[in-house]
Design a protein around this motif. Structure first.
Motif, PDB file in Angstrom:
ATOM      1  N   THR A   1      -0.108  32.750   1.919  1.00 51.27           N
ATOM      2  CA  THR A   1       0.984  32.805   2.960  1.00 51.27           C
ATOM      3  C   THR A   1       2.176  33.631   2.377  1.00 51.27           C
ATOM      4  O   THR A   1       2.112  33.595   0.816  1.00 51.27           O
TER       5      THR A   1
ATOM      6  N   THR B   1      -1.751  33.045  -3.244  1.00 50.50           N
ATOM      7  CA  THR B   1      -1.565  32.248  -2.103  1.00 50.50           C
ATOM      8  C   THR B   1      -1.816  33.112  -0.970  1.00 50.50           C
ATOM      9  O   THR B   1      -1.682  34.348  -0.844  1.00 50.50           O
TER      10      THR B   1
ATOM     11  N   PRO C   1       5.076  21.330   4.972  1.00 48.85           N
ATOM     12  CA  PRO C   1       6.383  21.978   4.039  1.00 48.85           C
ATOM     13  C   PRO C   1       6.453  21.169   2.611  1.00 48.85           C
ATOM     14  O   PRO C   1       6.846  21.785   1.695  1.00 48.85           O
TER      15      PRO C   1
ATOM     16  N   TRP D   1       5.135  22.997  -0.476  1.00 49.81           N
ATOM     17  CA  TRP D   1       5.721  24.358  -0.721  1.00 49.81           C
ATOM     18  C   TRP D   1       7.208  24.027  -1.268  1.00 49.81           C
ATOM     19  O   TRP D   1       7.690  24.908  -1.234  1.00 49.81           O
ATOM     20  N   ARG D   2       7.746  23.017  -1.529  1.00 47.60           N
ATOM     21  CA  ARG D   2       8.904  22.811  -1.900  1.00 47.60           C
ATOM     22  C   ARG D   2       9.317  23.399  -3.115  1.00 47.60           C
ATOM     23  O   ARG D   2       8.524  23.556  -4.022  1.00 47.60           O
TER      24      ARG D   2
ATOM     25  N   SER E   1      -0.614  25.315   5.644  1.00 52.33           N
ATOM     26  CA  SER E   1       0.395  26.245   6.282  1.00 52.33           C
ATOM     27  C   SER E   1       1.726  25.645   5.725  1.00 52.33           C
ATOM     28  O   SER E   1       1.984  24.358   6.261  1.00 52.33           O
ATOM     29  N   PRO E   2       2.738  26.117   5.279  1.00 52.03           N
ATOM     30  CA  PRO E   2       4.037  25.637   4.990  1.00 52.03           C
ATOM     31  C   PRO E   2       4.794  25.369   6.222  1.00 52.03           C
ATOM     32  O   PRO E   2       5.516  24.334   6.218  1.00 52.03           O
TER      33      PRO E   2
ATOM     34  N   VAL F   1       8.503  30.273   0.409  1.00 52.02           N
ATOM     35  CA  VAL F   1       7.740  30.342  -0.648  1.00 52.02           C
ATOM     36  C   VAL F   1       7.933  31.631  -1.756  1.00 52.02           C
ATOM     37  O   VAL F   1       7.783  31.369  -2.730  1.00 52.02           O
TER      38      VAL F   1
END
Length: 596
Positions: free
Chosen positions: A205, A203, A180, A183-184, A175-176, A210
């Motif tokens: 999410t 994805t 995190p 998912w940068r 999960s972002p 994102v």
């Protein structure tokens, strides 16, 4: 937590409901509803699969977050069942995945056991489960027309090192909110940069960061109905279409040693027709009855060390798959200077190797293996192989002619002999003839090094290296070898047998005493070296593949480098981005060209 949780240090724990959860990020590895159904809905359907398999012969899928291999097992099952069957040779599925915290095989097996319907696809992954060494792991998946390149490293480092162009991306990090870093914007931009036109990404999410990151990287996005308790998921795509270019059908290889044989194996694995041409008087070191497969040791642990570590693993896997190729396993490297014990300890501590693959031994632990107490490095994954077995199996039938000239045609190459007669015509040509490559590559910085090896029947030894080396053959012992720069004569010299025995006496005196008075057989061969001691492995501006300058490490380096070159020639993902430091043009003199 389940009482059967793995030992401390594992990246997962088992919850009371039986689901695996990351011990680092606190997120589950798959949906509590049905992980396989989630994979099929979010990633496979989200990337337009299987319909998009028909877009080109070879299809490339990238993934952020290998985890248990669930997504890849589902992809393999779908590929084998749905890949195009149009009467032509089947294409290949190329998979690139990244995992910073790899699971053990037993952990993955426990997870994949939730879905027995994955059957052979899950089993093939488990049968070829990668290790934990930092770097790239190339894994063949027989029966599925697929190959997996798994990068065990940070996501940005892996994306920068990979040189492929994916048709689809499974963005499956945790999960972002909990992870995190995966998912940068930097990561998503690198994903876009390593995507083919028209690539799709999927994805679970729909986090705002994102979505914005994908859009900033050039993707168009759309929310879709989610799976299970997730209301929405995300699909993304790049504009354009991948250009379909004519695929070469044939490769002519000049050189019958391990470099040429490795190119032949790699090219045939990709469906090319291969012709290997070797000078009848060729003097490659690959003709000896035994050869060491060991890496160059680099205590610094930098890119050079990483190349050799990865090359060793790939070479060992391929040799072990060849019946009769392996003579012995495990090589003991003895210290020859006072600093070597410290250097060995640094090498053994590098995470570039699997746990236990390198072990620094104090002097008292070598006494039971050899006839002296010397600090040593036990290279347990290294091999001794039978070169004639390997080169015969990989090269196939060899044309015994001397190539004197290459002629470029509009759609290929003509290889001519000294009389100007045609030897063969091919779409592409590769030069892999050691120091002799310089005859067709004027200006190339190759230096010949003559080496004579000696061997005797009826004497045995475990494999040992000590400046020289002593290794078993199928029926005796091989030791040596001399090292004479700029010499090209290949006559076998009694004086060089004496030199080899003297070198052996300095490292293994008791073994040298056993050989005193024996008659030796021998062979002299010419190695090729470069000024910076790095190989020449690349494709020149005129399209010629070059693989030479391997020095004394050809049996370690050649299999991986050959796969790299063939992949580059075909526009396929390479096992690793190796181009810049090994580019054969780095030593070209101005105006140098191929041919006469």
């Amino acid at each position: 937590m389940d009482p059967t949780a793995p030992e401390d240090g594992s990246p997962l724990v088992w919850r009371e409901d039986g689901l695996p959860q990351s011990s680092l990020y606190g997120d589950v590895y798959f949906s509590s509803v049905d992980g396989l159904a989630e994979t099929r809905a979010v990633f496979l359907a989200g990337c337009g699969l299987p319909e998009r398999f028909a877009e080109q012969r070879d299809f490339t899928v990238g993934e952020l977050g290998f985890g248990s291999g669930l997504n890849i097992a589902a992809l393999l099952e779908l590929w084998r069942r749905e890949k195009p069957k149009n009467g032509q040779q089947a294409g290949k599925l190329h998979i690139f995945s990244i995992e910073a915290h790899p699971l053990a095989r037993d952990e993955a097996a426990r997870i994949l056991a939730h879905w027995p319907e994955l059957g052979d696809a899950a089993q093939i992954l488990l049968d070829h489960w990668p290790g934990r060494a930092r770097g790239f792991h190339r894994i063949d998946l027989p029966g599925f027309d697929a190959v997996l390149d798994l990068a065990i490293m940070d996501v940005v480092e892996a994306l920068e090192a990979w040189d492929g162009a994916a048709d689809a991306w499974f963005l499956d990090g945790f999960s972002p909110a909990l992870n995190p870093a995966m998912w940068r914007d930097e990561v998503l931009a690198a994903v876009a940069a390593r995507s083919a036109p028209g690539a799709r990404a999927a994805t679970f999410t729909v986090a705002g960061a994102v979505r914005r990151g994908l859009q900033a990287a050039g993707f168009e996005i759309a929310k879709r109905p989610g799976f299970g308790r997730k209301r929405e998921r995300l699909e993304a795509w790049l504009p354009g279409e991948r250009a379909v270019t004519p695929r070469p059908k044939s490769l002519a290889i000049v050189g019958g040693g391990i470099a040429g044989a490795s190119l032949a194996r790699a090219a045939r694995a990709e469906g090319l027709d291969v012709t290997v041409i070797d000078d009848p008087d060729g003097v490659a070191a690959s003709g000896n009855p035994a050869a060491l497969v060991t890496p160059a040791l680099d205590a610094g642990g930098g890119p050079r060390a990483g190349l050799y570590a990865q090359a060793l693993v790939r070479a060992v896997a391929l040799y072990e798959a060849e019946p009769g190729a392996v003579i012995a396993r495990g090589v003991l490297q003895l210290a020859t200077t006072e600093r070597d014990a410290v250097r060995f300890a640094k090498v053994a501590g590098q995470d570039l190797f699997e746990p236990g693959a390198m072990a620094a031994l104090p002097p008292d632990q070598t006494a039971g293996r050899i006839d002296a107490e010397i600090p040593a490095l036990a290279m347990t994954s290294s091999l001794v192989v039978a070169p004639p077995v390997v080169t015969a199996a990989w090269s196939g039938e060899v044309v015994r002619r001397r190539v004197a000239k290459l002629e470029r045609e509009e759609d290929g190459w003509r290889l001519l002999d000294e009389a100007g007669a045609l030897i063969v015509r091919a779409d592409h040509v590769a030069l892999a003839s050691g120091a002799a490559t310089a005859a067709l590559l004027p200006g190339v910085a190759l230096r010949p090094v003559r080496g004579q090896a000696s061997w005797a029947e009826g004497v045995s030894t475990p494999p040992v290296a000590f400046g020289g080396y002593a290794i078993p053959t199928s029926s005796g012992l091989l030791f040596g070898a001399t090292h004479d720069r700029d010499e090209t004569a290949v006559d076998v010299r009694p004086a060089d047998h004496a030199r080899n025995l003297d070198t052996l006496a300095k490292g293994l005196p008791a073994l040298a005493e056993q050989l005193a008075g024996k008659t030796f057989e021998g062979r002299a061969a010419i190695r090729a070296t470069t000024p910076d001691r790095a190989p020449l492995a690349g494709i020149r501006d005129d399209g010629v593949l070059v693989l030479t300058g391997l020095g004394s490490r050809g049996f370690c380096l050649a299999p991986l480098l050959a796969e790299h070159l063939v992949a580059r020639m075909l526009g396929l993902p390479s096992p690793r981005h190796l181009s810049h430091p090994l580019d054969p043009r780095r030593f070209d003199s101005p105006g140098a060209s191929i041919g006469v």
